[in-house]
Design a protein around this motif. Structure first.
Motif, PDB file in Angstrom:
ATOM      1  N   ILE A  31      82.492  16.199  90.967  1.00  0.00           N
ATOM      2  CA  ILE A  31      82.512  14.737  90.844  1.00  0.00           C
ATOM      3  C   ILE A  31      81.100  14.195  90.645  1.00  0.00           C
ATOM      4  O   ILE A  31      80.871  13.311  89.808  1.00  0.00           O
ATOM      5  CB  ILE A  31      83.191  14.101  92.072  1.00  0.00           C
ATOM      6  N   LYS A  32      80.143  14.731  91.398  1.00  0.00           N
ATOM      7  CA  LYS A  32      78.752  14.282  91.234  1.00  0.00           C
ATOM      8  C   LYS A  32      78.244  14.587  89.831  1.00  0.00           C
ATOM      9  O   LYS A  32      77.548  13.768  89.219  1.00  0.00           O
ATOM     10  CB  LYS A  32      77.855  14.951  92.274  1.00  0.00           C
ATOM     11  N   LYS A  33      78.584  15.764  89.312  1.00  0.00           N
ATOM     12  CA  LYS A  33      78.155  16.114  87.951  1.00  0.00           C
ATOM     13  C   LYS A  33      78.771  15.162  86.924  1.00  0.00           C
ATOM     14  O   LYS A  33      78.090  14.693  86.006  1.00  0.00           O
ATOM     15  CB  LYS A  33      78.560  17.550  87.621  1.00  0.00           C
ATOM     16  N   LEU A  34      80.056  14.869  87.076  1.00  0.00           N
ATOM     17  CA  LEU A  34      80.720  13.962  86.141  1.00  0.00           C
ATOM     18  C   LEU A  34      80.132  12.566  86.208  1.00  0.00           C
ATOM     19  O   LEU A  34      79.929  11.912  85.164  1.00  0.00           O
ATOM     20  CB  LEU A  34      82.221  13.911  86.440  1.00  0.00           C
ATOM     21  N   GLN A  35      79.839  12.095  87.427  1.00  0.00           N
ATOM     22  CA  GLN A  35      79.229  10.772  87.564  1.00  0.00           C
ATOM     23  C   GLN A  35      77.845  10.743  86.941  1.00  0.00           C
ATOM     24  O   GLN A  35      77.453   9.777  86.292  1.00  0.00           O
ATOM     25  CB  GLN A  35      79.164  10.360  89.033  1.00  0.00           C
ATOM     26  N   HIS A  36      77.085  11.807  87.109  1.00  0.00           N
ATOM     27  CA  HIS A  36      75.744  11.872  86.538  1.00  0.00           C
ATOM     28  C   HIS A  36      75.816  11.861  85.011  1.00  0.00           C
ATOM     29  O   HIS A  36      75.053  11.147  84.342  1.00  0.00           O
ATOM     30  CB  HIS A  36      75.036  13.127  87.046  1.00  0.00           C
TER      31      HIS A  36
ATOM     32  N   LYS B 208      78.251  10.669  83.208  1.00  0.00           N
ATOM     33  CA  LYS B 208      78.758   9.370  82.791  1.00  0.00           C
ATOM     34  C   LYS B 208      77.643   8.328  82.784  1.00  0.00           C
ATOM     35  O   LYS B 208      77.531   7.517  81.865  1.00  0.00           O
ATOM     36  CB  LYS B 208      79.886   8.931  83.716  1.00  0.00           C
ATOM     37  N   GLN B 209      76.790   8.356  83.798  1.00  0.00           N
ATOM     38  CA  GLN B 209      75.667   7.412  83.852  1.00  0.00           C
ATOM     39  C   GLN B 209      74.707   7.651  82.684  1.00  0.00           C
ATOM     40  O   GLN B 209      74.173   6.716  82.102  1.00  0.00           O
ATOM     41  CB  GLN B 209      74.929   7.536  85.184  1.00  0.00           C
ATOM     42  N   ARG B 210      74.456   8.905  82.349  1.00  0.00           N
ATOM     43  CA  ARG B 210      73.571   9.203  81.222  1.00  0.00           C
ATOM     44  C   ARG B 210      74.179   8.717  79.915  1.00  0.00           C
ATOM     45  O   ARG B 210      73.500   8.149  79.065  1.00  0.00           O
ATOM     46  CB  ARG B 210      73.279  10.699  81.139  1.00  0.00           C
ATOM     47  N   ASP B 211      75.472   8.928  79.756  1.00  0.00           N
ATOM     48  CA  ASP B 211      76.133   8.482  78.528  1.00  0.00           C
ATOM     49  C   ASP B 211      76.133   6.957  78.426  1.00  0.00           C
ATOM     50  O   ASP B 211      75.918   6.402  77.353  1.00  0.00           O
ATOM     51  CB  ASP B 211      77.574   9.004  78.466  1.00  0.00           C
ATOM     52  N   ASP B 212      76.360   6.273  79.553  1.00  0.00           N
ATOM     53  CA  ASP B 212      76.346   4.809  79.555  1.00  0.00           C
ATOM     54  C   ASP B 212      74.956   4.282  79.221  1.00  0.00           C
ATOM     55  O   ASP B 212      74.813   3.302  78.491  1.00  0.00           O
ATOM     56  CB  ASP B 212      76.803   4.258  80.922  1.00  0.00           C
ATOM     57  N   SER B 213      73.937   4.919  79.750  1.00  0.00           N
ATOM     58  CA  SER B 213      72.578   4.445  79.473  1.00  0.00           C
ATOM     59  C   SER B 213      72.221   4.674  78.003  1.00  0.00           C
ATOM     60  O   SER B 213      71.542   3.855  77.386  1.00  0.00           O
ATOM     61  CB  SER B 213      71.567   5.126  80.392  1.00  0.00           C
ATOM     62  N   LYS B 214      72.675   5.743  77.402  1.00  0.00           N
ATOM     63  CA  LYS B 214      72.424   5.974  75.976  1.00  0.00           C
ATOM     64  C   LYS B 214      73.133   4.913  75.142  1.00  0.00           C
ATOM     65  O   LYS B 214      72.581   4.409  74.154  1.00  0.00           O
ATOM     66  CB  LYS B 214      72.914   7.363  75.561  1.00  0.00           C
ATOM     67  N   HIS B 215      74.305   4.573  75.523  1.00  0.00           N
ATOM     68  CA  HIS B 215      75.075   3.582  74.795  1.00  0.00           C
ATOM     69  C   HIS B 215      74.376   2.208  74.859  1.00  0.00           C
ATOM     70  O   HIS B 215      74.323   1.494  73.850  1.00  0.00           O
ATOM     71  CB  HIS B 215      76.482   3.492  75.362  1.00  0.00           C
ATOM     72  N   ILE B 216      73.849   1.863  76.030  1.00  0.00           N
ATOM     73  CA  ILE B 216      73.144   0.587  76.166  1.00  0.00           C
ATOM     74  C   ILE B 216      71.895   0.598  75.295  1.00  0.00           C
ATOM     75  O   ILE B 216      71.599  -0.381  74.597  1.00  0.00           O
ATOM     76  CB  ILE B 216      72.783   0.338  77.643  1.00  0.00           C
ATOM     77  N   ILE B 217      71.188   1.687  75.269  1.00  0.00           N
ATOM     78  CA  ILE B 217      69.976   1.785  74.454  1.00  0.00           C
ATOM     79  C   ILE B 217      70.330   1.668  72.966  1.00  0.00           C
ATOM     80  O   ILE B 217      69.658   0.980  72.204  1.00  0.00           O
ATOM     81  CB  ILE B 217      69.223   3.087  74.747  1.00  0.00           C
ATOM     82  N   ASP B 218      71.398   2.315  72.560  1.00  0.00           N
ATOM     83  CA  ASP B 218      71.811   2.257  71.155  1.00  0.00           C
ATOM     84  C   ASP B 218      72.202   0.835  70.754  1.00  0.00           C
ATOM     85  O   ASP B 218      71.910   0.419  69.633  1.00  0.00           O
ATOM     86  CB  ASP B 218      73.003   3.201  70.895  1.00  0.00           C
ATOM     87  N   GLU B 219      72.836   0.095  71.629  1.00  0.00           N
ATOM     88  CA  GLU B 219      73.234  -1.267  71.300  1.00  0.00           C
ATOM     89  C   GLU B 219      72.012  -2.184  71.145  1.00  0.00           C
ATOM     90  O   GLU B 219      72.009  -3.078  70.316  1.00  0.00           O
ATOM     91  CB  GLU B 219      74.150  -1.842  72.394  1.00  0.00           C
ATOM     92  N   LYS B 220      70.980  -1.961  71.930  1.00  0.00           N
ATOM     93  CA  LYS B 220      69.800  -2.818  71.855  1.00  0.00           C
ATOM     94  C   LYS B 220      69.039  -2.568  70.577  1.00  0.00           C
ATOM     95  O   LYS B 220      68.409  -3.479  70.047  1.00  0.00           O
ATOM     96  CB  LYS B 220      68.895  -2.600  73.068  1.00  0.00           C
ATOM     97  N   VAL B 221      69.033  -1.380  70.099  1.00  0.00           N
ATOM     98  CA  VAL B 221      68.264  -1.062  68.904  1.00  0.00           C
ATOM     99  C   VAL B 221      69.019  -1.551  67.723  1.00  0.00           C
ATOM    100  O   VAL B 221      68.847  -2.368  66.956  1.00  0.00           O
ATOM    101  CB  VAL B 221      68.056   0.462  68.777  1.00  0.00           C
TER     102      VAL B 221
END
Length: 97
Positions: free
Chosen positions: A77-82, A84-97
């Motif tokens: 569960i910790k690995k999946l959450q980690h 997921k957080q990395r994927d969400d942060s990449k998505h936010i970065i991609d939207e800003k650019v």
């Protein structure tokens, strides 16, 4: 008159000599010690029986397996959450650019 000063036998029977009192005290102490030792032995035997019953049952082994499985699931569960957080942060970065 002379006979009136002599005490009756009943008073002598109530007051035994000191040596028998000491002997009674020692015998009471020995009986108390023997009873204490027997009680301790009974408690130890009962403890051994209960411990053997617990060790021979398979519940403790099953409990170990369950604990390992829960630990494994927590790490997953910790690995999946980690991830997921990395994927969400990449998505936010991609939207800003």
């Amino acid at each position: 008159m002379r006979y009136r000063k002599i005490k009756p036998n009943s008073e002598f029977e109530d007051n035994p000599p000191n040596s028998s009192k000491e002997l009674d005290t020692i015998s009471e102490f020995i009986w108390a010690l023997v009873i204490s030792i027997i009680s301790l032995i009974v408690v130890l035997i009962f403890t051994a029986i209960v411990r053997y019953a617990i060790d021979s049952s398979k519940t403790s082994k099953k409990m170990d397996v369950l604990i390992k499985e829960v630990h494994y699931l927590k790490t997953e569960i910790k690995k999946l959450q980690h991830h997921k957080q990395r994927d969400d942060s990449k998505h936010i970065i991609d939207e800003k650019v």
